[in-house]
Motif scaffolding. Structure first.
Motif, short mmCIF file in Angstrom:
data_model
loop_
_atom_site.label_atom_id
_atom_site.label_comp_id
_atom_site.label_asym_id
_atom_site.label_seq_id
_atom_site.Cartn_x
_atom_site.Cartn_y
_atom_site.Cartn_z
N PHE A 53 17.86 -1.36 1.13
CA PHE A 53 17.39 -2.57 1.84
C PHE A 53 16.00 -2.34 2.39
CE2 PHE A 53 17.02 -2.03 6.31
CZ PHE A 53 18.07 -1.26 6.79
N GLY A 54 15.70 -1.10 2.73
CA GLY A 54 14.37 -0.79 3.24
C GLY A 54 13.29 -1.09 2.21
N PHE A 55 13.53 -0.63 0.99
CA PHE A 55 12.53 -0.89 -0.06
C PHE A 55 12.44 -2.38 -0.36
CE2 PHE A 55 13.00 3.70 -1.38
CZ PHE A 55 11.73 4.03 -0.94
N SER A 56 13.59 -3.04 -0.33
CA SER A 56 13.62 -4.48 -0.62
C SER A 56 12.83 -5.26 0.43
CB SER A 56 15.09 -4.92 -0.67
OG SER A 56 15.18 -6.28 -0.94
N ALA A 57 12.89 -4.80 1.69
CA ALA A 57 12.12 -5.46 2.75
C ALA A 57 10.66 -5.04 2.70
CB ALA A 57 12.72 -5.13 4.12
N GLN A 58 10.41 -3.80 2.33
CA GLN A 58 9.05 -3.27 2.39
C GLN A 58 8.11 -4.01 1.44
OE1 GLN A 58 8.29 -1.24 4.76
NE2 GLN A 58 6.15 -0.91 4.25
N SER A 59 8.64 -4.50 0.31
CA SER A 59 7.76 -5.22 -0.60
C SER A 59 7.37 -6.59 -0.01
CB SER A 59 8.41 -5.38 -1.97
OG SER A 59 9.66 -5.99 -1.84
N ASP A 60 8.19 -7.12 0.91
CA ASP A 60 7.77 -8.34 1.63
C ASP A 60 6.70 -8.00 2.66
OD1 ASP A 60 9.75 -9.70 0.24
OD2 ASP A 60 11.20 -9.57 1.88
N GLU A 61 6.80 -6.78 3.19
CA GLU A 61 5.87 -6.38 4.25
C GLU A 61 4.42 -6.48 3.78
OE1 GLU A 61 6.67 -5.93 7.42
OE2 GLU A 61 8.68 -6.37 6.73
N ALA A 62 4.19 -6.20 2.50
CA ALA A 62 2.82 -6.27 1.98
C ALA A 62 2.25 -7.67 2.23
CB ALA A 62 2.81 -5.93 0.50
N ARG A 63 3.07 -8.69 1.99
CA ARG A 63 2.62 -10.07 2.26
C ARG A 63 2.40 -10.28 3.74
NH1 ARG A 63 6.70 -11.62 -1.12
NH2 ARG A 63 7.97 -12.45 0.56
N HIS A 64 3.33 -9.74 4.56
CA HIS A 64 3.25 -9.98 6.00
C HIS A 64 2.00 -9.34 6.61
CE1 HIS A 64 7.92 -10.37 5.89
NE2 HIS A 64 7.30 -11.26 5.16
N MET A 65 1.69 -8.15 6.08
CA MET A 65 0.49 -7.48 6.59
C MET A 65 -0.76 -8.29 6.25
SD MET A 65 1.56 -3.62 5.57
CE MET A 65 0.35 -2.65 6.42
N THR A 66 -0.78 -8.84 5.05
CA THR A 66 -1.93 -9.65 4.65
C THR A 66 -2.08 -10.87 5.55
OG1 THR A 66 -1.16 -9.10 2.44
CG2 THR A 66 -3.08 -10.51 2.57
N LEU A 67 -0.94 -11.47 5.91
CA LEU A 67 -0.99 -12.65 6.78
C LEU A 67 -1.54 -12.28 8.17
CD1 LEU A 67 -0.38 -15.54 7.66
CD2 LEU A 67 2.02 -14.93 7.93
N GLY A 68 -1.06 -11.16 8.72
CA GLY A 68 -1.53 -10.74 10.04
C GLY A 68 -3.03 -10.51 10.05
N LEU A 69 -3.51 -9.82 9.03
CA LEU A 69 -4.94 -9.50 8.98
C LEU A 69 -5.78 -10.76 8.74
CD1 LEU A 69 -6.83 -7.12 9.22
CD2 LEU A 69 -6.79 -6.88 6.73
N GLU A 70 -5.29 -11.64 7.87
CA GLU A 70 -6.01 -12.88 7.60
C GLU A 70 -6.14 -13.71 8.88
OE1 GLU A 70 -7.89 -14.26 5.49
OE2 GLU A 70 -7.92 -16.20 6.52
N CYS A 71 -5.06 -13.75 9.64
CA CYS A 71 -5.07 -14.57 10.85
C CYS A 71 -6.09 -14.05 11.85
CB CYS A 71 -3.68 -14.61 11.47
SG CYS A 71 -3.57 -15.83 12.78
N ILE A 72 -6.15 -12.73 11.97
CA ILE A 72 -7.09 -12.17 12.95
C ILE A 72 -8.54 -12.40 12.51
CG2 ILE A 72 -7.45 -9.74 12.25
CD1 ILE A 72 -6.47 -9.10 15.08
N LYS A 73 -8.81 -12.24 11.23
CA LYS A 73 -10.17 -12.48 10.74
C LYS A 73 -10.55 -13.96 10.89
CE LYS A 73 -10.70 -8.59 7.63
NZ LYS A 73 -10.64 -8.06 6.27
N PHE A 74 -9.58 -14.81 10.62
CA PHE A 74 -9.81 -16.26 10.75
C PHE A 74 -10.21 -16.62 12.19
CE2 PHE A 74 -7.73 -20.53 11.44
CZ PHE A 74 -8.61 -21.26 10.67
#
Ligand code: FE
Ligand code: ZN
Length: 506
Positions: free
Chosen positions: A226-247
């Motif tokens: 389940f960790g690996f299954s969640a971790q591949s979503d994390e890549a998207r979540h990290m991108t969202l966090g960084l995009e929001c801060i830059k925005f």
């Protein structure tokens, strides 16, 4: 319309139609009344169109990817459960790391699901709205897959049956609970910094990598999957966090000090929560992956350092608390496990004194501090256990008003003195574990005076009437079964018995 003549759209255009193309400005009601929360934090946005979509994933593609991941995950879980995979873990002490994870994380995945749904509703810009919606769906999946993994362990081992009662009531579980409560009651932009940036981008590797590598090292195929299954979503979540801060930083220079304060606050709150991971890595995994200190150096000092370097061009500075985190990497795991050990009647995990080879491992990993401050204490406690005079602390430590940890961490630069700060507000005195928690309080006192603190409530009789028996019932702990020493526990005996049945003839 002649469908054949329509050229197939590329992913970028399809995504654009799905987000920008579906938006309209309201006319019956002013936009400010329909979206009242995306301005009140003081963040100024001039052009929502400048938001760069971080996910670029259409709904049909999303469901296809996720369904494929679910099929694989549940195939592994089924096989793991049906072959009694839980008996293949290194030793039954490992199950306590799982208990800690399930006490603290799945219900917060659910909070993340709710929080992103709320933030998605509050942004008037359609790009972030859609991104939040998608992360919200990811998060409810994480909660479900973790609960399904936990349910197999819950059939065989104690301490996992009442997580939803224990989360707000148990002293160490209320730490992550207060983190998410604080985030979800903030405005939408602060939520994005708290979870999308600090938690997902700066700190998530320090949570997921240790737990999932820990699962892999200790034979727990279910949690690893389940960790690996969640971790591949994390890549998207990290991108969202960084995009929001830059925005936010690109939209208006006035946003910088607000964003900096949130980064400072949430990096510290996250660092405090990660003490639980530090303790798990150094004490609870029978087969260690790496020390907390090593993980902190790789994921915070190196990776996090590079990230903050990158953000320098916007005027963002490394959070002030980072220096304390660097100093504390030598201490927090030892101090927190000592807390779990001495208050082990008030936990839903078992505790133990590290074995000789584990003490040697800790000495080698912490050459600056372990032999000097912590090894003698463990050796002393082990002697006490042998003579039947085990040290159990029935005193109540003060809770930090912000992070809610009991005062068990020490003064920066002085590991033999407990750190304690206090402040007065409206004729009441409030206590803190650190300068950083005190500063967070002083920025928003009206928020934190509402905190519900387990230790403060006990003498008021609101936690089962004021007796220890009443408290046990109130937190749904069966004394001597869910808590206390691992040595002599039902978990230990059952594991040995079942393992014997699988590998021997009795
Ligand atoms: Fe998640
Ligand atoms: Zn604190």
């Amino acid at each position: 319309m002649d469908m054949k003549a329509t050229k197939k759209l590329g992913l970028k255009d399809r995504y654009r139609n799905q987000t920008r193309g579906l938006h309209w400005d309201t006319t019956y009601q002013p936009m400010d009344e329909v979206f009242p929360y995306d301005k009140y934090e003081g963040i100024k946005i001039h052009d929502w169109e400048k938001w760069e979509d971080p996910f670029r994933l259409t709904m049909d593609a999303y469901w296809k990817y996720q369904a494929e991941k679910e099929r694989k995950l549940y195939a592994v879980l089924d096989a793991f459960n049906q072959s009694n995979g839980h008996l293949n873990v290194t030793d039954a002490r490992y199950i306590n790391a799982i208990k800690l994870f399930f006490a603290a994380i799945p219900l917060h995945e659910y909070m993340a699901h709710r929080g992103f749904a709320i933030a998605g509703r509050q942004f008037r810009g359609v790009g972030p709205r859609v991104a939040c919606q998608m992360q919200s769906i990811d998060e409810i999946r994480h909660m479900q897959t973790q609960m399904h993994t936990a349910s197999n362990y819950n059939k065989y081992y104690n301490g996992m049956h009442a997580v939803h009662h224990q989360l707000p009531r148990m002293w160490y579980a209320s730490v992550p609970k207060s983190f998410f409560d604080d985030a979800i009651t903030a405005g939408p932009f602060e939520w994005m910094i708290a979870i999308g940036f600090s938690f997902e981008y700066v700190l998530t590797n320090l949570l997921f990598v240790p737990f999932m590598s820990g699962a892999a090292y200790n034979g727990d195929l279910g949690s690893m999957t389940f960790g690996f299954s969640a971790q591949s979503d994390e890549a998207r979540h990290m991108t969202l966090g960084l995009e929001c801060i830059k925005f936010m930083l690109e939209q208006d220079p006035d946003n910088l000090p607000i964003v900096q304060r949130w980064i400072d606050k949430w990096t510290w709150r996250g660092t405090r929560v990660l003490s639980l991971v530090a303790m798990m890595m150094d004490y609870m995994l029978p087969k260690r992956v790496m020390s907390w200190k090593e993980a902190w150096e790789i994921y915070f000092e190196q990776n996090g350092g590079a990230l903050f370097k990158d953000l320098e061009r916007y005027g963002i500075k490394l959070p002030k608390c980072a220096l304390q985190g660097i100093e504390e990497k030598e201490h927090i795991s030892h101090q927190l496990w000592a807390g779990i050990y001495q208050w082990n009647f008030g936990t839903s995990v078992h505790s133990w004194v590290p074995s000789d080879d584990e003490l040697d491992w800790l000495s080698a990993k912490y050459p600056n501090t372990f032999d000097k401050y912590y090894r003698p204490r463990w050796e002393f406690w082990r002697e006490q256990e042998k003579t039947g005079t085990q040290f159990i602390n029935t005193g109540l430590a003060e809770n930090c008003q912000v992070c809610q940890f009991p005062m068990l961490f020490t003064e920066p630069g002085d590991p033999t003195t407990l750190c304690h700060r206090e402040t007065h507000y409206k004729e009441e005195r409030y206590h803190f574990c650190s300068d950083h928690c005190k500063e967070i309080f002083e920025n928003e006192p009206e928020k934190y005076i509402q905190a519900w603190l387990p230790m403060n409530q006990l003498p008021q009789g609101t936690c089962g009437g004021g007796t220890l028996e009443g408290w046990m019932e109130w937190v749904h702990l069966v004394p001597g079964q869910d808590n206390g020493n691992f040595e002599g526990s039902q978990d230990q005996a059952n594991f040995q018995k079942w393992k014997g049945q699988v590998t021997g003839n009795n």
